[in-house]
Design a protein around this motif. Sequence first.
Motif, mmCIF file in Angstrom:
data_model
loop_
_atom_site.group_PDB
_atom_site.id
_atom_site.type_symbol
_atom_site.label_atom_id
_atom_site.label_comp_id
_atom_site.label_asym_id
_atom_site.label_seq_id
_atom_site.Cartn_x
_atom_site.Cartn_y
_atom_site.Cartn_z
ATOM 1 N N LEU A 55 0.825 -1.205 0.000
ATOM 2 C CA LEU A 55 0.000 0.000 0.000
ATOM 3 C C LEU A 55 0.863 1.260 0.000
ATOM 4 O O LEU A 55 0.541 2.245 -0.676
ATOM 5 C CB LEU A 55 -0.931 0.008 1.212
ATOM 6 N N MET A 56 1.954 1.243 0.762
ATOM 7 C CA MET A 56 2.847 2.399 0.782
ATOM 8 C C MET A 56 3.474 2.648 -0.584
ATOM 9 O O MET A 56 3.584 3.799 -1.040
ATOM 10 C CB MET A 56 3.927 2.203 1.846
ATOM 11 N N LEU A 57 3.868 1.574 -1.257
ATOM 12 C CA LEU A 57 4.435 1.733 -2.592
ATOM 13 C C LEU A 57 3.385 2.205 -3.586
ATOM 14 O O LEU A 57 3.663 3.052 -4.443
ATOM 15 C CB LEU A 57 5.045 0.415 -3.058
ATOM 16 N N TYR A 58 2.161 1.681 -3.475
ATOM 17 C CA TYR A 58 1.081 2.148 -4.343
ATOM 18 C C TYR A 58 0.846 3.649 -4.156
ATOM 19 O O TYR A 58 0.650 4.391 -5.128
ATOM 20 C CB TYR A 58 -0.220 1.397 -4.023
ATOM 21 N N ALA A 59 0.853 4.090 -2.902
ATOM 22 C CA ALA A 59 0.644 5.505 -2.611
ATOM 23 C C ALA A 59 1.764 6.352 -3.196
ATOM 24 O O ALA A 59 1.518 7.430 -3.770
ATOM 25 C CB ALA A 59 0.553 5.722 -1.101
ATOM 26 N N PHE A 60 2.992 5.876 -3.070
ATOM 27 C CA PHE A 60 4.134 6.638 -3.574
ATOM 28 C C PHE A 60 4.087 6.741 -5.097
ATOM 29 O O PHE A 60 4.391 7.792 -5.669
ATOM 30 C CB PHE A 60 5.439 5.985 -3.126
ATOM 31 N N VAL A 61 3.690 5.655 -5.761
ATOM 32 C CA VAL A 61 3.556 5.678 -7.214
ATOM 33 C C VAL A 61 2.482 6.683 -7.630
ATOM 34 O O VAL A 61 2.655 7.449 -8.594
ATOM 35 C CB VAL A 61 3.231 4.270 -7.744
ATOM 36 N N ALA A 62 1.360 6.706 -6.914
ATOM 37 C CA ALA A 62 0.298 7.664 -7.220
ATOM 38 C C ALA A 62 0.786 9.101 -7.043
ATOM 39 O O ALA A 62 0.443 9.984 -7.847
ATOM 40 C CB ALA A 62 -0.912 7.405 -6.320
ATOM 41 N N ILE A 63 1.590 9.339 -6.020
ATOM 42 C CA ILE A 63 2.140 10.683 -5.804
ATOM 43 C C ILE A 63 3.080 11.076 -6.936
ATOM 44 O O ILE A 63 3.098 12.235 -7.382
ATOM 45 C CB ILE A 63 2.856 10.743 -4.440
ATOM 46 N N LEU A 64 3.857 10.118 -7.440
ATOM 47 C CA LEU A 64 4.746 10.400 -8.568
ATOM 48 C C LEU A 64 3.952 10.753 -9.823
ATOM 49 O O LEU A 64 4.319 11.657 -10.568
ATOM 50 C CB LEU A 64 5.648 9.192 -8.834
ATOM 51 N N VAL A 65 2.857 10.039 -10.055
ATOM 52 C CA VAL A 65 1.996 10.358 -11.203
ATOM 53 C C VAL A 65 1.411 11.754 -11.044
ATOM 54 O O VAL A 65 1.393 12.553 -11.993
ATOM 55 C CB VAL A 65 0.868 9.324 -11.350
#
Length: 212
Positions: free
Chosen positions: A154-164
């Motif tokens: 979930l943390m990695l998913y959140a970080f990817v969304a922030i990068l997008v």
Amino acid sequence: MNPLRRLSLYLWLLLRHLPPVSPGRLLMPGVFIGSWTTFRMSGVSEPVAFVWAGVLAQATHLWAVLPVAVWRQRQAFGSAKSSVRWAVAFYLGTMAFQIWWCEPWMSQRLVSIYCAGYAAMMALGVWGDSDVLDRTVPVSKNTDMPLVFRCHLLMLYAFVAILVLATNETLLVIDATLSSRVVTISLLPIALHYFFHFGLLLTYPPLDKHND
């Protein structure tokens, strides 16, 4: 061994274990850039071509991920939850709104809003919201997946969304040309695929440490 050589060897071994980009991940950017090119060659204006290409890419993405999402829900809960139907309805409504408004900045702003909401939802899952955790990383009763690993995803998913979100807003702030935005957005999923898996291999502790 020299520390620099040791680090280089470690990074090389990690890169060798990165999975290739699946055809499904190439489908959405391929449709986006292919539709944009087709529309522009047909004489469609850049703003209209951008919006329609984006909507077609989003529809392709929905078509590709929906069966997988339903399958995961059935594996974890025995049947697909009503939230899947509501999500599909919302997704279709958003695409219809983009076509009606037909402004590139609005389409991109909706992507930013979605990414911000998605990152916030992932944060809720990390902070203990079991409903978000079960919907995003569902596991069946026979699956032995540690809770710490699910939260790490979930943390990695959140970080990817922030990068997008950051990439999308940067394109808007610098007022990049629409063709540059198409190329950047089309390449972004491929770059994020490798970033996600590299980050997962680099940051997640071995499972045996959680079994001690």
